[in-house]
Write a protein that holds these residues in place. Structure first.
Motif, PDB file in Angstrom:
ATOM      1  N   PRO A   1       0.814  -1.227   0.000  1.00 47.15           N
ATOM      2  CA  PRO A   1       0.000   0.000   0.000  1.00 47.15           C
ATOM      3  C   PRO A   1       0.847   1.276   0.000  1.00 47.15           C
ATOM      4  N   ASP A   2       1.971   1.257   0.705  1.00 43.62           N
ATOM      5  CA  ASP A   2       2.829   2.462   0.777  1.00 43.62           C
ATOM      6  C   ASP A   2       3.402   2.812  -0.595  1.00 43.62           C
ATOM      7  N   VAL A   3       3.919   1.789  -1.295  1.00 45.28           N
ATOM      8  CA  VAL A   3       4.594   2.098  -2.568  1.00 45.28           C
ATOM      9  C   VAL A   3       3.581   2.370  -3.681  1.00 45.28           C
ATOM     10  N   VAL A   4       2.421   1.702  -3.621  1.00 48.52           N
ATOM     11  CA  VAL A   4       1.390   1.983  -4.641  1.00 48.52           C
ATOM     12  C   VAL A   4       0.890   3.421  -4.481  1.00 48.52           C
ATOM     13  N   ARG A   5       0.723   3.856  -3.255  1.00 48.13           N
ATOM     14  CA  ARG A   5       0.273   5.240  -3.016  1.00 48.13           C
ATOM     15  C   ARG A   5       1.215   6.235  -3.712  1.00 48.13           C
ATOM     16  N   GLU A   6       2.511   5.969  -3.646  1.00 47.72           N
ATOM     17  CA  GLU A   6       3.463   6.902  -4.267  1.00 47.72           C
ATOM     18  C   GLU A   6       3.497   6.759  -5.790  1.00 47.72           C
ATOM     19  N   ALA A   7       3.276   5.546  -6.290  1.00 47.65           N
ATOM     20  CA  ALA A   7       3.203   5.366  -7.751  1.00 47.65           C
ATOM     21  C   ALA A   7       1.971   6.075  -8.295  1.00 47.65           C
ATOM     22  N   VAL A   8       0.876   6.007  -7.540  1.00 42.98           N
ATOM     23  CA  VAL A   8      -0.349   6.709  -7.950  1.00 42.98           C
ATOM     24  C   VAL A   8      -0.103   8.223  -7.952  1.00 42.98           C
ATOM     25  N   ARG A   9       0.629   8.681  -6.973  1.00 43.50           N
ATOM     26  CA  ARG A   9       0.945  10.119  -6.899  1.00 43.50           C
ATOM     27  C   ARG A   9       1.700  10.561  -8.164  1.00 43.50           C
ATOM     28  N   ALA A  10       2.685   9.746  -8.567  1.00 40.95           N
ATOM     29  CA  ALA A  10       3.461  10.078  -9.777  1.00 40.95           C
ATOM     30  C   ALA A  10       2.554  10.052 -11.008  1.00 40.95           C
ATOM     31  N   LEU A  11       1.673   9.060 -11.082  1.00 36.12           N
ATOM     32  CA  LEU A  11       0.767   8.967 -12.240  1.00 36.12           C
ATOM     33  C   LEU A  11      -0.176  10.174 -12.290  1.00 36.12           C
ATOM     34  N   LYS A  12      -0.668  10.568 -11.124  1.00 40.93           N
ATOM     35  CA  LYS A  12      -1.579  11.728 -11.090  1.00 40.93           C
ATOM     36  C   LYS A  12      -0.835  12.986 -11.537  1.00 40.93           C
ATOM     37  N   ALA A  13       0.419  13.104 -11.102  1.00 44.84           N
ATOM     38  CA  ALA A  13       1.198  14.301 -11.468  1.00 44.84           C
ATOM     39  C   ALA A  13       1.383  14.368 -12.974  1.00 44.84           C
ATOM     40  N   VAL A  14       1.748  13.231 -13.567  1.00 50.86           N
ATOM     41  CA  VAL A  14       2.034  13.230 -15.003  1.00 50.86           C
ATOM     42  C   VAL A  14       0.731  13.405 -15.802  1.00 50.86           C
ATOM     43  N   ALA A  15      -0.355  12.833 -15.302  1.00 53.72           N
ATOM     44  CA  ALA A  15      -1.635  12.990 -16.007  1.00 53.72           C
ATOM     45  C   ALA A  15      -2.083  14.450 -15.959  1.00 53.72           C
ATOM     46  N   HIS A  16      -1.905  15.055 -14.789  1.00 51.00           N
ATOM     47  CA  HIS A  16      -2.269  16.465 -14.621  1.00 51.00           C
ATOM     48  C   HIS A  16      -1.484  17.342 -15.598  1.00 51.00           C
ATOM     49  N   CYS A  17      -0.184  17.066 -15.703  1.00 55.63           N
ATOM     50  CA  CYS A  17       0.679  17.891 -16.572  1.00 55.63           C
ATOM     51  C   CYS A  17       0.392  17.636 -18.050  1.00 55.63           C
ATOM     52  N   SER A  18      -0.049  16.422 -18.380  1.00 55.55           N
ATOM     53  CA  SER A  18      -0.222  16.081 -19.803  1.00 55.55           C
ATOM     54  C   SER A  18      -1.666  16.202 -20.268  1.00 55.55           C
ATOM     55  N   GLY A  19      -2.576  16.472 -19.319  1.00 51.59           N
ATOM     56  CA  GLY A  19      -3.952  16.726 -19.720  1.00 51.59           C
ATOM     57  C   GLY A  19      -4.754  15.478 -20.063  1.00 51.59           C
ATOM     58  N   PHE A  20      -4.473  14.356 -19.390  1.00 44.49           N
ATOM     59  CA  PHE A  20      -5.395  13.217 -19.515  1.00 44.49           C
ATOM     60  C   PHE A  20      -5.866  12.806 -18.131  1.00 44.49           C
ATOM     61  N   GLU A  21      -6.931  12.005 -18.104  1.00 37.93           N
ATOM     62  CA  GLU A  21      -7.529  11.660 -16.812  1.00 37.93           C
ATOM     63  C   GLU A  21      -7.265  10.214 -16.455  1.00 37.93           C
ATOM     64  N   LEU A  22      -7.097   9.966 -15.164  1.00 38.34           N
ATOM     65  CA  LEU A  22      -6.925   8.601 -14.672  1.00 38.34           C
ATOM     66  C   LEU A  22      -7.974   8.335 -13.601  1.00 38.34           C
ATOM     67  N   ASP A  23      -8.624   7.197 -13.749  1.00 36.14           N
ATOM     68  CA  ASP A  23      -9.608   6.793 -12.756  1.00 36.14           C
ATOM     69  C   ASP A  23      -9.037   5.558 -12.051  1.00 36.14           C
ATOM     70  N   PHE A  24      -8.776   5.642 -10.746  1.00 37.59           N
ATOM     71  CA  PHE A  24      -8.174   4.526 -10.024  1.00 37.59           C
ATOM     72  C   PHE A  24      -9.272   3.717  -9.326  1.00 37.59           C
ATOM     73  N   VAL A  25      -9.281   2.410  -9.579  1.00 37.84           N
ATOM     74  CA  VAL A  25     -10.286   1.542  -8.960  1.00 37.84           C
ATOM     75  C   VAL A  25      -9.558   0.456  -8.177  1.00 37.84           C
ATOM     76  N   GLU A  26      -9.874   0.318  -6.900  1.00 31.47           N
ATOM     77  CA  GLU A  26      -9.165  -0.648  -6.061  1.00 31.47           C
ATOM     78  C   GLU A  26      -9.671  -2.073  -6.322  1.00 31.47           C
ATOM     79  N   ALA A  27      -8.722  -3.005  -6.445  1.00 33.89           N
ATOM     80  CA  ALA A  27      -9.057  -4.429  -6.604  1.00 33.89           C
ATOM     81  C   ALA A  27      -8.316  -5.199  -5.504  1.00 33.89           C
ATOM     82  N   PRO A  28      -9.014  -5.570  -4.427  1.00 38.23           N
ATOM     83  CA  PRO A  28      -8.317  -6.252  -3.329  1.00 38.23           C
ATOM     84  C   PRO A  28      -7.739  -7.604  -3.769  1.00 38.23           C
ATOM     85  N   MET A  29      -6.539  -7.887  -3.332  1.00 38.23           N
ATOM     86  CA  MET A  29      -5.894  -9.173  -3.637  1.00 38.23           C
ATOM     87  C   MET A  29      -4.870  -9.481  -2.557  1.00 38.23           C
TER      88      MET A  29
END
Ligand code: NAD
Length: 372
Positions: free
Chosen positions: A15-43
Motif C-alpha cells: 500500500p505504501d509504494v502503490v500510493r506513491e506510484a499513484v501520486r506520480a501517475l496523477k502528477a504526469v496525467a495532470h501535466c499532460s492533460g489526460f484523466e486517470l480513474d483509479f479503482v481498487e481491486a483487493p488481492m
C-alpha cells in the motif's frame, strides 16, 4: 482521454509504494492533460482477511475492465500457514493466469548516480547499464507434466513449449527491441534441449519479419557468465520461463538494489500488470522506510507499455533520475556519501511528483527545494 487503472495495494509495503506510484501517475496525467480513474481491486492477504479468498471474482472483473493494473506486493508471515490455494501468492498466480499475461518484462538498469551499488567492478559497467529481459511466464517446465515414481525415488518435470507460445513471446521481445537499440539475444540451451531447438528455429523464422533488429543466440550457461563478465553487450534478452526466472534475478542483482526495479507482465490483448519486482517486505511495513522508486518506475512502464504514452513514461523516468542526481535517497540505496539526503517513502514520492510538475512547467530543479 480517460483511462481506468486497477490498483492492487496488497500487503506489507504494497500500500505504501502503490500510493506513491499513484501520486506520480496523477502528477504526469495532470501535466499532460489526460484523466486517470483509479479503482481498487483487493488481492493477497488483505483480500483473504476481508473476503476469505486471495483473489475475489470481483477483483478479477475490476482488473479485466481496466486499461492497466498497478500492483504493489502480496504476502507475509500472517498468511504463511494457510493452505496453498488460499495463500496470497495464489492470488498473484490466479491474476496472471486470469489476465493471460504470458510475457514478463524486467528491465535491469543502473542509474549513474547509483553506480556504486553495483557489485561488479566499475570498469565493467562504466557508461551505465540498461537491459531488458523478456521472460515467458505461463509455459515451460513450471507448468509441464510432473510426477514422482511410486517408490518416491524418481521425480520429473517436463519442459514443453508450443511454437505458438514461443512466437507470441518473441513478438513481444522483437517489438521491445525495435523500440530500443534493435538488438535481441535469444537465450536457450539448443545444444541439449529439443524444446530449445524449437525456440531457436522459431526465432530464426521470425527474424525475417524484423530485418531492422539484429538477432543473436546464446546458450543459457554462457549468458549467465556474460551477464557478470560484460553485461553491456546485451540490450533485449528473450528466454523461457525457467531460464528467465534465473537470469532476471541475476541481472537485477547487478543493479544492486531491489527497491529500484520495476516489471511489466503483458499478454496479446487486455490490460497488463505493472509491479515492482520486490515483495511485501514485512520488516518495513508501516515504517515509511520502503523505497517507492521501483513502484514509481513500474508506473512508468504502465504508461509506456499499458497506455502507450511513452512521453509521459519518460517524464517519470527523468524525474526519478533528477531526484537521484539531486542527492535524494531512500535508506536502501543510501551510502552515507556526502550530499545524500535520506527520505522516507512518502517524502520520496512527493519529491518525484514535484520533479515531474517542475519539469512540465520548465522550472529548473533546485536541490534545496526538492526534498521539502
Ligand atoms: P522482499 O522483496 O519482500 O524483501 C527482501 C528484502 O528486500 C527485505 O530485506 C526487504 O526489507 C527489502 N526490500 C524489499 N523491497 C524493498 C523496498 N521497496 N525498499 C527497501 N527495501 C526493500 O522478499 P521476501 O522477504 O522474500 O518476501 C516477503 C514477502 O513478500 C513474502 O510473503 C513473499 O512471498 C512475498 N513476495 C511477494 C511478491 C509479489 O507480490 N510479487 C514477490 C516476492 C515476494
Amino acid at each position: 482521454m480517460k483511462y481506468t487503472i486497477a490498483t492492487i495495494h496488497g500487503d506489507g509495503i504494497g500500500p505504501d509504494v502503490v500510493r506513491e506510484a499513484v501520486r506520480a501517475l496523477k502528477a504526469v496525467a495532470h501535466c499532460s492533460g489526460f484523466e486517470l480513474d483509479f479503482v481498487e481491486a483487493p488481492m493477497g492477504g488483505a483480500a483473504y482477511d476481508a473476503f476469505g479468498c486471495p483473489l475475489p471474482d470481483s477483483s478479477l472483473a475490476t482488473c479485466r475492465g481496466s486499461d492497466a493494473i498497478l500492483l504493489g506486493a502480496v504476502g507475509g508471515p500472517r498468511w504463511d500457514k494457510l493452505p496453498g490455494d488460499l495463500r496470497p501468492e495464489a492470488g498473484l498466480l490466479g491474476l496472471r493466469a486470469g489476465m493471460g499475461t504470458y510475457a514478463n518484462l524486467r528491465p535491469a538498469r543502473i542509474f549513474p548516480e547509483l553506480a556504486s551499488a553495483c557489485p561488479l567492478k566499475p570498469e565493467i559497467v562504466r557508461g551505465g547499464l540498461d537491459l531488458l529481459i523478456v521472460r515467458e511466464l505461463t509455459g515451460g517446465i513450471y507448468f509441464g507434466e510432473r510426477g514422482r515414481s511410486p517408490d518416491g525415488g524418481t521425480a520429473w518435470d517436463t519442459e514443453r513449449y508450443t511454437k505458438a507460445e514461443i512466437e507470441r513471446l518473441l513478438e513481444v521481445a522483437y517489438r521491445a527491441a525495435r523500440a530500443r537499440s534493435k538488438k535481441l539475444c535469444v537465450v536457450d540451451k539448443a545444444n541439449v534441449l529439443e524444446s530449445s531447438r524449437l525456440w531457436r528455429q522459431t526465432a530464426q523464422e521470425l527474424a525475417a519479419h524484423y530485418p531492422d533488429v539484429e538477432t543473436s543466440f546464446m546458450y543459457v550457461d554462457n549468458c549467465a557468465m556474460q551477464l557478470v563478465r560484460n553485461p553491456r553487450q546485451f540490450d533485449v534478452i528473450a528466454t523461457s520461463n525457467m531460464f528467465g526466472d534465473i537470469l532476471s534475478d541475476e541481472a537485477s542483482m547487478i543493479t544492486g538494489s531491489i527497491g529500484m526495479l520495476p516489471s511489466a507482465s503483458v499478454g496479446s490483448s487486455g490490460p497488463g500488470i505493472f509491479e515492482p519486482i520486490h515483495g511485501s517486505a514485512p520488516d518495513l511495513a508501516g515504517k515509511d522506510q520502503a523505497n517507492p522508486l521501483a513502484a514509481i518506475l513500474s508506473a512508468a512502464m504502465l504508461l509506456a507499455y499499458g497506455l502507450k504514452r511513452k512521453a509521459e513514461a519518460a517524464a517519470i523516468e527523468r524525474a526519478v533520475s533528477s531526484v537521484l542526481a539531486a542527492g535524494y535517497r531512500c535508506a536502501d540505496i543510501a551510502t552515507g556519501a556526502e550530499g545524500e539526503i535520506v527520505l522516507g517513502t512518502r517524502a520520496m514520492g512527493e519529491t518525484v511528483a514535484r520533479a515531474i510538475e517542475e519539469a512540465a512547467q520548465g522550472t529548473p530543479r533546485s536541490a534545496a527545494d526538492a526534498g521539502r
